[in-house]
Design a protein around this motif. Structure first.
Motif, mmCIF file in Angstrom:
data_model
loop_
_atom_site.group_PDB
_atom_site.id
_atom_site.type_symbol
_atom_site.label_atom_id
_atom_site.label_comp_id
_atom_site.label_asym_id
_atom_site.label_seq_id
_atom_site.Cartn_x
_atom_site.Cartn_y
_atom_site.Cartn_z
ATOM 1 N N GLY A 168 5.095 8.008 2.131
ATOM 2 C CA GLY A 168 5.773 9.098 1.775
ATOM 3 C C GLY A 168 6.137 10.208 2.784
ATOM 4 N N GLY A 169 6.592 11.432 2.465
ATOM 5 C CA GLY A 169 7.069 12.363 3.450
ATOM 6 C C GLY A 169 6.406 13.866 3.207
ATOM 7 N N GLY A 170 5.786 13.917 1.885
ATOM 8 C CA GLY A 170 5.559 15.294 1.457
ATOM 9 C C GLY A 170 4.677 16.084 2.422
ATOM 10 N N LEU A 196 0.835 -1.189 0.109
ATOM 11 C CA LEU A 196 -0.220 0.102 -0.008
ATOM 12 C C LEU A 196 0.893 1.288 0.045
ATOM 13 C CD1 LEU A 196 -2.787 1.279 0.500
ATOM 14 C CD2 LEU A 196 -2.449 1.126 2.767
ATOM 15 N N LYS A 197 0.624 2.011 -1.022
ATOM 16 C CA LYS A 197 1.568 3.495 -1.130
ATOM 17 C C LYS A 197 0.581 4.498 -0.558
ATOM 18 C CE LYS A 197 3.953 6.674 -1.862
ATOM 19 N NZ LYS A 197 4.093 7.908 -2.511
ATOM 20 N N LEU A 198 1.211 5.145 0.466
ATOM 21 C CA LEU A 198 0.429 6.033 1.078
ATOM 22 C C LEU A 198 1.309 7.352 0.952
ATOM 23 C CD1 LEU A 198 -0.835 4.655 4.481
ATOM 24 C CD2 LEU A 198 -2.422 5.199 2.569
ATOM 25 N N SER A 199 0.642 8.350 0.319
ATOM 26 C CA SER A 199 1.306 9.734 0.057
ATOM 27 C C SER A 199 1.578 10.376 1.626
ATOM 28 C CB SER A 199 0.924 10.706 -0.808
ATOM 29 O OG SER A 199 -0.441 11.195 -0.335
ATOM 30 N N GLY A 200 2.544 11.123 1.791
ATOM 31 C CA GLY A 200 2.571 12.135 3.026
ATOM 32 C C GLY A 200 1.428 12.654 3.417
ATOM 33 N N ALA A 260 12.046 5.639 5.237
ATOM 34 C CA ALA A 260 13.148 6.113 4.672
ATOM 35 C C ALA A 260 13.225 6.022 3.043
ATOM 36 C CB ALA A 260 14.438 5.751 5.292
ATOM 37 N N GLY A 261 12.434 5.830 2.401
ATOM 38 C CA GLY A 261 12.350 5.460 1.004
ATOM 39 C C GLY A 261 13.281 4.234 0.820
ATOM 40 N N THR A 262 13.934 4.711 -0.323
ATOM 41 C CA THR A 262 15.077 3.656 -0.836
ATOM 42 C C THR A 262 16.135 3.750 -0.070
ATOM 43 O OG1 THR A 262 15.950 5.014 -2.309
ATOM 44 C CG2 THR A 262 14.100 3.913 -3.220
ATOM 45 N N SER A 320 12.059 8.403 -5.233
ATOM 46 C CA SER A 320 10.724 8.856 -4.626
ATOM 47 C C SER A 320 10.268 7.784 -3.767
ATOM 48 C CB SER A 320 9.844 9.229 -5.561
ATOM 49 O OG SER A 320 9.673 8.126 -6.502
ATOM 50 N N THR A 321 9.327 8.111 -3.014
ATOM 51 C CA THR A 321 8.579 6.859 -2.408
ATOM 52 C C THR A 321 7.797 5.964 -3.171
ATOM 53 O OG1 THR A 321 7.048 8.243 -1.316
ATOM 54 C CG2 THR A 321 8.910 7.754 0.093
ATOM 55 N N ASP A 322 7.494 6.692 -4.446
ATOM 56 C CA ASP A 322 6.667 5.840 -5.477
ATOM 57 C C ASP A 322 7.557 5.052 -6.103
ATOM 58 O OD1 ASP A 322 4.429 7.591 -5.436
ATOM 59 O OD2 ASP A 322 4.505 8.246 -7.428
ATOM 60 N N THR A 323 8.973 5.238 -6.220
ATOM 61 C CA THR A 323 10.046 4.284 -6.476
ATOM 62 C C THR A 323 10.281 3.421 -5.452
ATOM 63 O OG1 THR A 323 10.862 5.914 -7.921
ATOM 64 C CG2 THR A 323 12.430 4.114 -7.503
ATOM 65 N N ILE A 339 5.375 16.659 5.343
ATOM 66 C CA ILE A 339 6.366 17.155 6.554
ATOM 67 C C ILE A 339 7.626 18.087 5.552
ATOM 68 C CG2 ILE A 339 8.170 16.605 8.088
ATOM 69 C CD1 ILE A 339 6.246 14.406 8.799
ATOM 70 N N TRP A 340 8.216 17.482 4.509
ATOM 71 C CA TRP A 340 9.447 17.635 3.921
ATOM 72 C C TRP A 340 9.226 16.916 2.558
ATOM 73 C CZ3 TRP A 340 12.288 21.928 4.552
ATOM 74 C CH2 TRP A 340 13.473 21.876 3.931
ATOM 75 N N ARG A 341 9.743 17.788 1.519
ATOM 76 C CA ARG A 341 9.870 17.317 0.067
ATOM 77 C C ARG A 341 11.290 17.623 -0.369
ATOM 78 N NH1 ARG A 341 4.620 17.194 -2.507
ATOM 79 N NH2 ARG A 341 4.191 15.059 -1.943
HETATM 80 N N1 UDP Z 1 13.315 10.591 -0.905
HETATM 81 C C1 UDP Z 1 14.435 10.277 -1.242
HETATM 82 N N2 UDP Z 1 14.653 8.900 -1.739
HETATM 83 C C2 UDP Z 1 13.684 7.868 -1.489
HETATM 84 C C3 UDP Z 1 12.561 8.244 -1.280
HETATM 85 C C4 UDP Z 1 12.344 9.722 -0.709
HETATM 86 O O1 UDP Z 1 15.515 11.280 -1.471
HETATM 87 O O2 UDP Z 1 14.104 6.822 -1.857
HETATM 88 C C5 UDP Z 1 13.025 11.896 -0.368
HETATM 89 C C6 UDP Z 1 12.701 13.098 -1.576
HETATM 90 O O3 UDP Z 1 13.272 14.353 -1.150
HETATM 91 C C7 UDP Z 1 11.134 13.070 -1.611
HETATM 92 C C8 UDP Z 1 10.779 12.874 0.092
HETATM 93 O O4 UDP Z 1 11.775 12.120 0.465
HETATM 94 O O5 UDP Z 1 10.775 14.482 -2.053
HETATM 95 C C9 UDP Z 1 9.657 12.579 0.433
HETATM 96 O O6 UDP Z 1 8.977 11.323 -0.267
HETATM 97 P P1 UDP Z 1 8.006 11.573 -1.496
HETATM 98 O O7 UDP Z 1 8.112 12.982 -2.058
HETATM 99 O O8 UDP Z 1 8.037 10.483 -2.502
HETATM 100 O O9 UDP Z 1 6.708 11.615 -0.607
HETATM 101 P P2 UDP Z 1 5.116 11.853 -1.132
HETATM 102 O O10 UDP Z 1 4.968 12.577 -2.321
HETATM 103 O O11 UDP Z 1 4.664 10.468 -1.255
HETATM 104 O O12 UDP Z 1 4.355 12.311 0.121
#
Ligand code: UDP
Length: 239
Positions: A53-55, A11-15, A133-135, A141-144, A57-59
């Motif tokens: 994801g973490g968007g 399950l992929k949940l965005s921030g 912590a993503g990859t 990205s957390t999609d990847t 809080i921080w992207r």
């Molecule tokens: N990120 C990264 N490597 C990864 C996964 C995430 O550097 O393998 C960083 C990247 O800066 C990204 C942030 O973590 O913008 C948050 O992840 P993402 O934007 O995918 O979150 P979402 O959009 O799903 O909330």
């Protein structure tokens, strides 16, 4: 469209999904609502791993990180996902769901390190595994991450939860009232038409490893359950 229940899903949940109407940070009521659905899926015997994801809080690539070194900003993004992972773990445990957080950056006081075989073992024992912590690498990205982990743990599908949209449309349904939703799409359609399912790196990884993606609306209660049961909601991206 598929109707069979999946055995193992990511399950992929965005921030943003955790931010609720606030639009930023973590809204505990929203997290609780999501956790309740995940608990349901878990109780139905479907193995669940979550990539968050973490968007909220921080992207890495965003206005707030402007002028910063990209790599540092990306590491901050990865740390943000760990905060979300802990919030989800806490909410799931309140529903008595055994949960393990595994991070791609070692922080053993906080969570287990990511170990593929151990993650699979947890799932086989009925525990929900949350990948934080993503990859572990900047520029991703957390999609990847979801695509990579799905390939590694041999998940049957990735469930891509979206906020405020039922699936993938030919144009923005918020702008164009005649926008049409696709029920099925191929990976190449997504890439060639630049449809907003997941980023291109993630889509390519899913295509190369034959991982179906279900895009669905998280705002409707029970949708995680319906998607996990293969009930044909939203858009299915596959071969
Ligand atoms: N990120 C990264 N490597 C990864 C996964 C995430 O550097 O393998 C960083 C990247 O800066 C990204 C942030 O973590 O913008 C948050 O992840 P993402 O934007 O995918 O979150 P979402 O959009 O799903 O909330």
């Amino acid at each position: 469209m598929e109707t069979k229940q999946y055995k193992r899903i990511i399950l992929k949940l965005s921030g943003e999904a955790l931010a609720g109407t606030k639009g930023y940070g973590i809204d505990t009521e929203t997290v609780e609502r999501i956790a309740k659905q995940i608990a349901f899926v878990n109780q139905a015997g479907i193995q669940v791993a979550i990539v968050v994801g973490g968007g909220n809080i921080w992207r890495g690539l965003s206005g707030s990180s402007r002028g910063m070194d990209r790599v540092s900003a990306d590491y901050m993004g990865m740390l943000a996902t760990v905060m979300n992972a802990l919030a989800l773990q806490d909410a799931l445990e309140n529903f008595n769901v055994a949960t393990r957080v595994q991070t791609a950056i070692n922080m053993q006081q906080v969570a287990e390190p990511y170990i593929r075989r151990r993650a699979i073992r947890h799932m086989e024992k009925g525990r929900v595994v949350i990948f934080g912590a993503g990859t572990g690498n900047p520029y991703f990205s957390t999609d990847t991450t979801a695509a990579l982990r799905a390939a590694e743990i041999e998940a049957d599908a990735i469930l891509m939860a979206k906020n405020g949209v039922d699936g993938v449309y030919d144009s923005d349904p918020k702008v164009n009232k005649d926008a049409k939703m696709f029920t099925t799409l191929s990976y190449l359609d997504v890439i060639n038409k630049d449809l907003k399912v997941m980023d291109a790196t993630a889509t390519t990884l899913c295509m190369n490893n034959h991982i179906p993606i279900v895009v669905f609306n998280l705002d409707q209660a029970e949708n995680i359950v319906l998607a996990a049961q293969g009930k044909g909601i939203g858009t299915l991206v596959s071969e």
